[in-house]
Design a protein around this motif. Structure first.
Motif, PDB file in Angstrom:
ATOM      1  N   GLY A 167      -4.034   3.393  -2.000  1.00 16.07           N
ATOM      2  CA  GLY A 167      -4.379   4.753  -1.617  1.00 16.07           C
ATOM      3  C   GLY A 167      -3.203   5.566  -1.103  1.00 16.07           C
ATOM      4  O   GLY A 167      -3.324   6.756  -0.890  1.00 16.07           O
ATOM      5  N   SER A 168      -2.039   4.900  -0.909  1.00 12.23           N
ATOM      6  CA  SER A 168      -0.883   5.625  -0.390  1.00 12.23           C
ATOM      7  C   SER A 168       0.015   6.169  -1.502  1.00 12.23           C
ATOM      8  O   SER A 168       1.026   6.791  -1.221  1.00 12.23           O
ATOM      9  CB  SER A 168      -0.052   4.720   0.532  1.00 12.23           C
ATOM     10  OG  SER A 168       0.556   3.684  -0.224  1.00 12.23           O
ATOM     11  N   VAL A 169      -0.368   5.923  -2.748  1.00 11.69           N
ATOM     12  CA  VAL A 169       0.413   6.385  -3.884  1.00 11.69           C
ATOM     13  C   VAL A 169      -0.467   7.383  -4.651  1.00 11.69           C
ATOM     14  O   VAL A 169      -1.294   6.990  -5.471  1.00 11.69           O
ATOM     15  CB  VAL A 169       0.851   5.194  -4.780  1.00 11.69           C
ATOM     16  CG1 VAL A 169       1.618   5.684  -5.982  1.00 11.69           C
ATOM     17  CG2 VAL A 169       1.673   4.204  -3.964  1.00 11.69           C
ATOM     18  N   PRO A 170      -0.292   8.673  -4.385  1.00  9.22           N
ATOM     19  CA  PRO A 170      -1.174   9.675  -5.000  1.00  9.22           C
ATOM     20  C   PRO A 170      -1.206   9.642  -6.531  1.00  9.22           C
ATOM     21  O   PRO A 170      -2.214  10.015  -7.123  1.00  9.22           O
ATOM     22  CB  PRO A 170      -0.598  11.009  -4.505  1.00  9.22           C
ATOM     23  CG  PRO A 170       0.086  10.665  -3.225  1.00  9.22           C
ATOM     24  CD  PRO A 170       0.633   9.273  -3.425  1.00  9.22           C
ATOM     25  N   SER A 171      -0.144   9.173  -7.160  1.00  9.84           N
ATOM     26  CA  SER A 171      -0.137   9.108  -8.623  1.00  9.84           C
ATOM     27  C   SER A 171      -1.043   8.000  -9.155  1.00  9.84           C
ATOM     28  O   SER A 171      -1.398   8.010 -10.337  1.00  9.84           O
ATOM     29  CB  SER A 171       1.288   8.876  -9.150  1.00  9.84           C
ATOM     30  OG  SER A 171       1.729   7.566  -8.814  1.00  9.84           O
ATOM     31  N   ARG A 172      -1.410   7.056  -8.291  1.00  8.27           N
ATOM     32  CA  ARG A 172      -2.230   5.917  -8.706  1.00  8.27           C
ATOM     33  C   ARG A 172      -3.368   5.744  -7.693  1.00  8.27           C
ATOM     34  O   ARG A 172      -3.339   4.834  -6.873  1.00  8.27           O
ATOM     35  CB  ARG A 172      -1.391   4.631  -8.745  1.00  8.27           C
ATOM     36  CG  ARG A 172      -0.152   4.686  -9.588  1.00  8.27           C
ATOM     37  CD  ARG A 172      -0.422   4.843 -11.033  1.00  8.27           C
ATOM     38  NE  ARG A 172      -0.903   3.588 -11.584  1.00  8.27           N
ATOM     39  CZ  ARG A 172      -1.068   3.370 -12.867  1.00  8.27           C
ATOM     40  NH1 ARG A 172      -0.794   4.314 -13.734  1.00  8.27           N
ATOM     41  NH2 ARG A 172      -1.522   2.230 -13.300  1.00  8.27           N
ATOM     42  N   PRO A 173      -4.360   6.623  -7.729  1.00  5.89           N
ATOM     43  CA  PRO A 173      -5.458   6.542  -6.747  1.00  5.89           C
ATOM     44  C   PRO A 173      -6.120   5.162  -6.747  1.00  5.89           C
ATOM     45  O   PRO A 173      -6.322   4.568  -7.796  1.00  5.89           O
ATOM     46  CB  PRO A 173      -6.444   7.609  -7.195  1.00  5.89           C
ATOM     47  CG  PRO A 173      -5.667   8.516  -8.089  1.00  5.89           C
ATOM     48  CD  PRO A 173      -4.566   7.681  -8.683  1.00  5.89           C
TER      49      PRO A 173
END
Length: 183
Positions: free
Chosen positions: A175-181
């Motif tokens: 969840g901390s990588v907006p490109s990979r929800p």
């Protein structure tokens, strides 16, 4: 919204900090620096729009005179030098790196982010970079392309590193990588 602004500022700072890593300046006048890794990461971690906004923030701050580029360069003069194409190319490079990473949802994070970094951070970045070098240095496109070849091995390494960092972040903090929800 607040989280987006924080991420954009954080990755703009990362791009700027990577300019402090010692660089090697080629005969073309274009330095080999770690800053393109920051551009790749902005896209692969934040996604297309946030990544492009982080790169845009750095470009605007450089235009305002902040010495954020490799070697402590900044100001309007850099927009008239051989690096101009690479500098303005950071924005579409981060966007495409993020777009590819986002769109390859069915792929595991590492190959998706590495592919995004290669397509955005190398292929897309080199187009304005080579055009800028050709225009400023008075070279033909084939000559300017040849001047860019020393960057390729390092940029491939940076793309792999961007893929690894993005995948590690996604795995460590879902969840901390907006490109990979997460989900």
């Amino acid at each position: 919204m607040e989280r987006d602004v924080t991420f954009i500022a954080l990755f703009a700072a990362l791009i700027a900090i990577l300019g402090l890593v010692p660089s090697l300046t080629l005969i073309s006048g274009v330095p080999i620096s770690a800053q393109s890794l920051g551009v790749m990461l902005a896209g692969t971690v934040l996604g297309a729009w946030r990544g492009a906004l982080a790169a845009t923030l750095v470009v605007v701050l450089v235009a305002l005179g902040l010495p954020l580029l490799a070697g402590g360069r900044g100001g309007l003069g850099v927009f008239f030098g051989p690096t101009v194409g690479f500098l303005v190319g950071w924005i579409p490079a981060a966007f495409v790196a993020g777009l590819v990473t986002e769109r390859l949802k069915r792929w595991p994070t590492f190959p998706a982010a590495a592919a995004g970094a290669v397509l955005g951070g190398i292929l897309v970045l080199y187009i304005p970079g080579i055009l800028g070098m050709a225009a400023i240095l008075g070279k033909s496109l084939p000559e300017a392309t040849l001047l860019s070849t020393p960057f390729i091995p390092g940029d491939i390494l940076k793309a792999v590193l961007a893929g690894l960092v993005t995948a590690t972040l996604a795995r460590a903090r879902p969840g901390s990588v907006p490109s990979r929800p997460a989900g």
